[in-house]
Design a protein around this motif. Structure first.
Motif, short mmCIF file in Angstrom:
data_model
loop_
_atom_site.label_atom_id
_atom_site.label_comp_id
_atom_site.label_asym_id
_atom_site.label_seq_id
_atom_site.Cartn_x
_atom_site.Cartn_y
_atom_site.Cartn_z
N ASN A 19 -16.89 9.62 29.07
CA ASN A 19 -18.26 9.12 29.18
C ASN A 19 -19.15 9.96 30.09
O ASN A 19 -20.34 9.74 30.17
CB ASN A 19 -18.28 7.65 29.62
CG ASN A 19 -17.65 7.44 30.99
OD1 ASN A 19 -17.22 8.38 31.65
ND2 ASN A 19 -17.56 6.18 31.39
N GLU A 20 -18.56 10.96 30.77
CA GLU A 20 -19.36 11.88 31.59
C GLU A 20 -19.62 13.20 30.86
O GLU A 20 -20.20 14.12 31.42
CB GLU A 20 -18.65 12.15 32.92
CG GLU A 20 -18.56 10.91 33.79
CD GLU A 20 -17.82 11.18 35.10
OE1 GLU A 20 -17.72 12.35 35.50
OE2 GLU A 20 -17.37 10.20 35.71
N GLY A 21 -19.15 13.29 29.60
CA GLY A 21 -19.38 14.49 28.81
C GLY A 21 -18.33 15.57 28.97
O GLY A 21 -18.47 16.67 28.43
N TYR A 22 -17.26 15.28 29.71
CA TYR A 22 -16.18 16.25 29.88
C TYR A 22 -15.39 16.35 28.58
O TYR A 22 -14.96 15.34 28.03
CB TYR A 22 -15.27 15.82 31.03
CG TYR A 22 -14.26 16.85 31.44
CD1 TYR A 22 -14.62 17.95 32.20
CD2 TYR A 22 -12.93 16.73 31.05
CE1 TYR A 22 -13.70 18.90 32.57
CE2 TYR A 22 -12.00 17.68 31.42
CZ TYR A 22 -12.39 18.76 32.18
OH TYR A 22 -11.47 19.71 32.54
N ILE A 23 -15.23 17.57 28.06
CA ILE A 23 -14.57 17.79 26.78
C ILE A 23 -13.22 18.46 27.00
O ILE A 23 -13.11 19.43 27.74
CB ILE A 23 -15.43 18.67 25.85
CG1 ILE A 23 -16.78 18.01 25.59
CG2 ILE A 23 -14.70 18.96 24.54
CD1 ILE A 23 -17.77 18.91 24.88
N VAL A 24 -12.19 17.94 26.35
CA VAL A 24 -10.85 18.52 26.39
C VAL A 24 -10.47 18.94 24.99
O VAL A 24 -10.53 18.14 24.05
CB VAL A 24 -9.81 17.50 26.93
CG1 VAL A 24 -8.41 18.07 26.85
CG2 VAL A 24 -10.16 17.09 28.34
N ASP A 25 -10.13 20.22 24.83
CA ASP A 25 -9.62 20.73 23.56
C ASP A 25 -8.10 20.79 23.65
O ASP A 25 -7.56 21.26 24.64
CB ASP A 25 -10.14 22.14 23.27
CG ASP A 25 -11.63 22.18 23.01
OD1 ASP A 25 -12.15 21.23 22.38
OD2 ASP A 25 -12.28 23.15 23.43
N LEU A 26 -7.44 20.34 22.62
CA LEU A 26 -5.99 20.41 22.55
C LEU A 26 -5.64 21.63 21.71
O LEU A 26 -5.96 21.69 20.52
CB LEU A 26 -5.45 19.12 21.91
CG LEU A 26 -3.95 18.91 21.93
CD1 LEU A 26 -3.40 18.94 23.35
CD2 LEU A 26 -3.61 17.61 21.25
N LEU A 27 -5.02 22.64 22.34
CA LEU A 27 -4.73 23.91 21.68
C LEU A 27 -3.23 24.14 21.58
O LEU A 27 -2.45 23.62 22.38
CB LEU A 27 -5.36 25.07 22.45
CG LEU A 27 -6.85 24.97 22.72
CD1 LEU A 27 -7.31 26.11 23.63
CD2 LEU A 27 -7.62 24.99 21.42
N CYS A 28 -2.84 24.96 20.61
CA CYS A 28 -1.45 25.37 20.47
C CYS A 28 -1.43 26.79 19.92
O CYS A 28 -2.42 27.27 19.39
CB CYS A 28 -0.69 24.42 19.54
SG CYS A 28 -1.21 24.48 17.81
N PRO A 29 -0.29 27.49 20.06
CA PRO A 29 -0.19 28.83 19.48
C PRO A 29 -0.32 28.77 17.96
O PRO A 29 0.02 27.76 17.34
CB PRO A 29 1.21 29.29 19.88
CG PRO A 29 1.61 28.42 21.01
CD PRO A 29 0.90 27.12 20.81
N GLU A 30 -0.78 29.85 17.36
CA GLU A 30 -0.90 29.91 15.90
C GLU A 30 0.45 29.78 15.23
O GLU A 30 0.54 29.34 14.10
CB GLU A 30 -1.56 31.23 15.47
CG GLU A 30 -3.00 31.32 15.85
CD GLU A 30 -3.62 32.62 15.42
OE1 GLU A 30 -4.62 32.57 14.69
OE2 GLU A 30 -3.11 33.69 15.81
N THR A 31 1.50 30.15 15.92
CA THR A 31 2.84 30.11 15.35
C THR A 31 3.52 28.77 15.51
O THR A 31 4.63 28.57 15.02
CB THR A 31 3.72 31.18 16.03
OG1 THR A 31 3.71 30.93 17.44
CG2 THR A 31 3.20 32.57 15.77
#
Length: 144
Positions: A19-31
């Motif tokens: 609700n404060e606009g903080y964005i979390v991206d969940l990433l992983c290796p392409e493999t």
């Protein structure tokens, strides 16, 4: 994430925003074959080029003080490697053109923080784990 902050909600299945606009991206290796955390999860990991380099880098551990005044231990990829990766990502043709300047700025800011406060050099001999793609970016961040 909701255990820490109940206001996080999934956006488009690849990131979450609180609700404060903080964005979390969940990433992983392409493999990585496992992009879904669990069956029926509302977030899925997005494959990101070069993520395996961040995972192979030494870990950086630090205690910080949270907004609530409580100490928190963070473990992240080695900061110079992170900066070099951000710079490499910013130069990729397949990167969203709107994100490229932000990535390059992040790289330069982290590089400056590393040089100023951690006093670590951006030299290949001090980072033997770097792949050739990131070594090629060392000169750019040495004095950035």
């Amino acid at each position: 994430m909701r255990r820490v902050d109940r206001s996080f909600v999934a956006d488009y299945g690849f990131n979450a925003t609180n609700n404060e606009g903080y964005i979390v991206d969940l990433l992983c290796p392409e493999t990585d074959d496992m992009t879904t955390m669990k069956a029926g999860a509302d977030l899925e990991a997005t494959p990101m080029p070069g993520t395996e380099w961040l995972l192979a880098a030494p870990q950086f551990e630090q205690a910080i003080i949270g907004g609530d005044g409580e100490p928190l231990r963070i473990v992240v990829p080695e900061p110079r490697t992170f900066a070099l990766h951000k710079l490499w990502v910013s130069a990729r043709d397949d990167r969203d053109p709107l994100k490229r300047p932000r990535d390059a700025t992040h790289a330069r800011v982290v590089a400056k923080l590393v040089r100023t406060y951690l006093r670590q050099p951006f030299t290949a001999k001090d980072m033997p784990w770097l792949p050739k793609e990131l070594r090629a970016k060392l000169k750019v961040l040495k004095g950035a």
